[in-house]
Design a protein around this motif. Structure first.
Motif, short mmCIF file in Angstrom:
data_model
loop_
_atom_site.label_atom_id
_atom_site.label_comp_id
_atom_site.label_asym_id
_atom_site.label_seq_id
_atom_site.Cartn_x
_atom_site.Cartn_y
_atom_site.Cartn_z
N SER A 79 8.12 45.71 -0.56
CA SER A 79 9.18 45.98 0.20
C SER A 79 10.06 47.08 -1.19
O SER A 79 11.14 47.92 -0.68
N CYS A 80 11.06 46.61 -2.43
CA CYS A 80 11.46 46.49 -3.35
C CYS A 80 10.55 48.24 -3.97
O CYS A 80 11.35 49.15 -3.89
N SER A 81 9.07 48.24 -4.08
CA SER A 81 8.49 49.90 -3.81
C SER A 81 9.06 50.62 -2.99
O SER A 81 8.86 51.92 -3.83
N LEU A 82 8.62 50.68 -1.87
CA LEU A 82 9.43 51.11 -0.91
C LEU A 82 10.75 51.57 -1.27
O LEU A 82 11.13 53.22 -0.93
N LEU A 83 11.01 51.26 -1.35
CA LEU A 83 12.90 51.63 -1.56
C LEU A 83 12.84 52.58 -3.53
O LEU A 83 13.44 52.97 -3.69
N ILE A 84 11.85 52.10 -4.22
CA ILE A 84 12.50 52.54 -5.54
C ILE A 84 10.75 54.16 -5.23
O ILE A 84 11.81 54.86 -5.76
N LEU A 85 9.99 54.20 -4.07
CA LEU A 85 9.56 54.96 -4.36
C LEU A 85 10.66 56.20 -3.16
O LEU A 85 10.42 57.36 -3.11
N TYR A 149 11.66 36.61 3.33
CA TYR A 149 11.05 37.12 2.81
C TYR A 149 11.45 38.60 4.23
O TYR A 149 11.47 39.72 4.13
N LEU A 150 11.50 37.76 5.13
CA LEU A 150 11.64 38.55 6.54
C LEU A 150 12.74 39.37 6.55
O LEU A 150 12.68 40.62 6.78
N LEU A 151 14.20 39.18 6.17
CA LEU A 151 15.27 39.57 6.25
C LEU A 151 15.19 40.32 4.60
O LEU A 151 15.40 41.68 4.99
N GLY A 152 14.39 40.19 3.79
CA GLY A 152 14.36 41.33 2.13
C GLY A 152 13.46 42.42 3.03
O GLY A 152 13.58 44.10 2.70
N HIS A 153 12.48 41.74 4.21
CA HIS A 153 11.60 43.58 4.08
C HIS A 153 12.50 44.31 5.34
O HIS A 153 12.71 45.27 5.37
N THR A 154 13.18 43.55 5.49
CA THR A 154 14.50 43.64 7.38
C THR A 154 15.11 45.12 6.71
O THR A 154 15.34 46.07 6.82
N ALA A 155 15.13 44.78 5.59
CA ALA A 155 16.74 45.28 4.74
C ALA A 155 16.11 47.09 4.42
O ALA A 155 16.76 48.03 4.54
N VAL A 156 15.02 46.45 3.88
CA VAL A 156 13.96 47.93 3.48
C VAL A 156 14.41 48.65 4.24
O VAL A 156 13.99 49.96 4.09
N ILE A 157 13.64 48.01 5.67
CA ILE A 157 13.36 48.44 6.37
C ILE A 157 13.88 49.69 6.73
O ILE A 157 14.18 51.24 7.18
N VAL A 158 15.23 49.31 6.73
CA VAL A 158 16.36 49.70 8.00
C VAL A 158 16.94 51.19 7.68
O VAL A 158 17.26 52.39 7.02
N ALA A 159 17.17 50.49 5.97
CA ALA A 159 18.23 51.77 5.06
C ALA A 159 16.77 52.14 4.45
O ALA A 159 17.03 53.98 4.37
N THR A 160 15.32 52.33 4.93
CA THR A 160 14.67 53.38 5.08
C THR A 160 14.98 54.72 5.92
O THR A 160 14.93 55.79 5.84
N SER A 161 14.65 54.03 7.25
CA SER A 161 15.05 54.89 8.24
C SER A 161 16.27 54.92 8.57
O SER A 161 16.45 56.69 8.65
N LEU A 187 9.67 51.63 12.45
CA LEU A 187 10.18 51.56 14.09
C LEU A 187 9.15 50.82 13.99
O LEU A 187 9.82 49.70 15.12
N LEU A 188 8.22 50.99 14.07
CA LEU A 188 7.09 50.51 14.33
C LEU A 188 6.69 48.69 13.94
O LEU A 188 6.19 48.20 14.23
N ASP A 189 6.79 48.74 12.01
CA ASP A 189 7.38 47.57 11.56
C ASP A 189 8.57 46.67 11.67
O ASP A 189 8.06 45.71 12.02
#
Length: 391
Positions: A79-85, A149-161, A187-189
């Motif tokens: 999740s962090c790597s997605l944010l950095i990317l 772990y779910l909340l951390g992943h959710t935060a990244v996915i929402v921010a990415t979107s 959105l699928l995630d």
């Protein structure tokens, strides 16, 4: 389920390898490095989450469910790597990008540690390979670890979107397509993986059983989401490169008629042993070798042959440019014939400059090659047997 997860991991690893095909230049590009790291971490997450891997890890460590903090820690790092990317891809002032990357690491680094610590504090003696999230949904510390772990992943996915939607309004072409794919994957995630996990866990809290959402629906949706997101990150970078490689292969092949006529006179150094691996290197070497041959054949150029061929081409109704290329092909064919026959060069060398030597890139040479393909060939000498006269 392991086969599907391993397949997704393999596809992601292959995507990372394609982007990292030139290690020496790739390591100097933060965007390439962050893209490869993110995709590779995604592959590792899928490999770790497979039931076969979890069972093996638990057996090797002797700790029931040790694969859980390993997988969840890797997912948090992913999740962090997605944010950095996304930060590197979006770009901006280098100092701002660097600070934002460090802040992301400062947030998600402790999150990984917290996942491990919470697992160490929890009591989870029963090994669960596919339904750990729901089985331990009411267990102290395990409950918090799962939510964390779910909340951390959710935060990244929402921010990415959000970032991709806003950025997609400002750009066009492949970049916009890539951003849309990332949004679809996110959105699928969000819906297929995270919401099903949240729903199944909440059902456990309220005394209901919707475990199938977590065990059956979520894993394939997570795999699909990761593949779509990775395609969004990779395609805008791979498609132009693939197009350039394809064009290089095509031009290399189309230069064949020209190269077959002049290769015997070229003294260009041979390419390294690995030259065949990259189409642009193959094309570059052939261009250099052809230009070297044209320089060697210049003393044999006959302006009378060229002018006669140009006049004939114009009478046939060709345009001025087409007539020029056709006449140059005829002149070159005659020069190659005379050089191969070891005849003496022109008493008064021509000062004419060919179109192919006036333009950059392979376009001019390709035109000459295609015109030469329509010009009758003559026998040529063995490669390297022609005496080269000074121009």
């Amino acid at each position: 389920m392991s086969a599907v997860v391993y397949l997704a991991a393999g596809v992601l690893a292959l995507s990372s390898a394609l982007l990292f095909r030139r290690p020496r230049t790739a390591v100097r590009n933060p965007l390439t490095v962050s893209t490869c790291v993110a995709i590779l971490l995604g592959a590792v997450v899928f490999a770790c989450s497979a039931p076969m891997t979890l069972s093996a890890v638990n057996s090797l460590t002797g700790i029931p469910n040790f694969g859980a903090p390993l997988t969840y820690g890797m997912l948090t790092a992913y999740s962090c790597s997605l944010l950095i990317l996304l930060i590197n891809w979006r770009g901006g002032p280098p100092d701002l990008v660097r600070r934002t990357v460090l802040r992301s690491i400062a947030v998600y680094g402790p999150l990984v540690v917290a996942v491990v610590v919470l697992f160490a504090l929890a009591d989870a003696p029963v090994e669960r390979l596919t339904d750990l999230d729901t089985y331990y949904a009411n267990t102290p510390y395990m409950r918090e670890m799962i939510l964390l772990y779910l909340l951390g992943h959710t935060a990244v996915i929402v921010a990415t979107s959000v970032v991709c939607v806003r950025w997609g309004r400002e750009v066009t072409g492949l970049l916009r397509t890539g951003l849309r794919l990332i949004v679809v994957g996110a959105l699928l995630d969000l819906v297929g993986f995270q919401m099903t996990k949240y729903t199944a866990i909440t059902a456990r809290w309220t005394g209901h059983d919707l475990d199938f959402l977590s065990t059956t629906v979520a894993p394939p949706m997570a795999s699909l989401a990761a593949l779509v997101c990775s395609a969004g990150f990779v395609l805008p970078r791979l498609v132009p490169a693939a197009g350039a490689h394809w064009q290089g292969l095509r031009d290399h092949r189309r230069l064949g008629p020209l190269w077959s006529r002049v290769r015997f006179v070229s003294t260009a150094p041979k390419p390294p042993a690995s030259w065949w691996r990259l189409p642009d290197e193959r094309l570059h070497w052939r261009e250099v070798a052809i230009h070297d041959a044209l320089l060697a054949l210049a003393p044999y150029f006959d302006d009378k042959v060229r002018e006669g061929a140009r006049a004939a081409a114009l009478r046939e109704g060709r345009t001025g440019h087409e007539a020029r290329v056709a006449s140059e092909a005829a002149m070159l064919a005659e020069a190659a014939r005379r050089a191969a026959a070891r005849e003496e060069p022109q008493a008064k060398p021509s000062t004419y400059r060919m179109h192919a030597t006036e333009v950059s890139g392979a376009g001019g040479l390709v035109e000459l090659a295609q015109a030469l393909a329509r010009t009758p060939a003559s026998d040529t000498a063995r490669e390297g047997t022609v005496k080269v006269f000074p121009v």
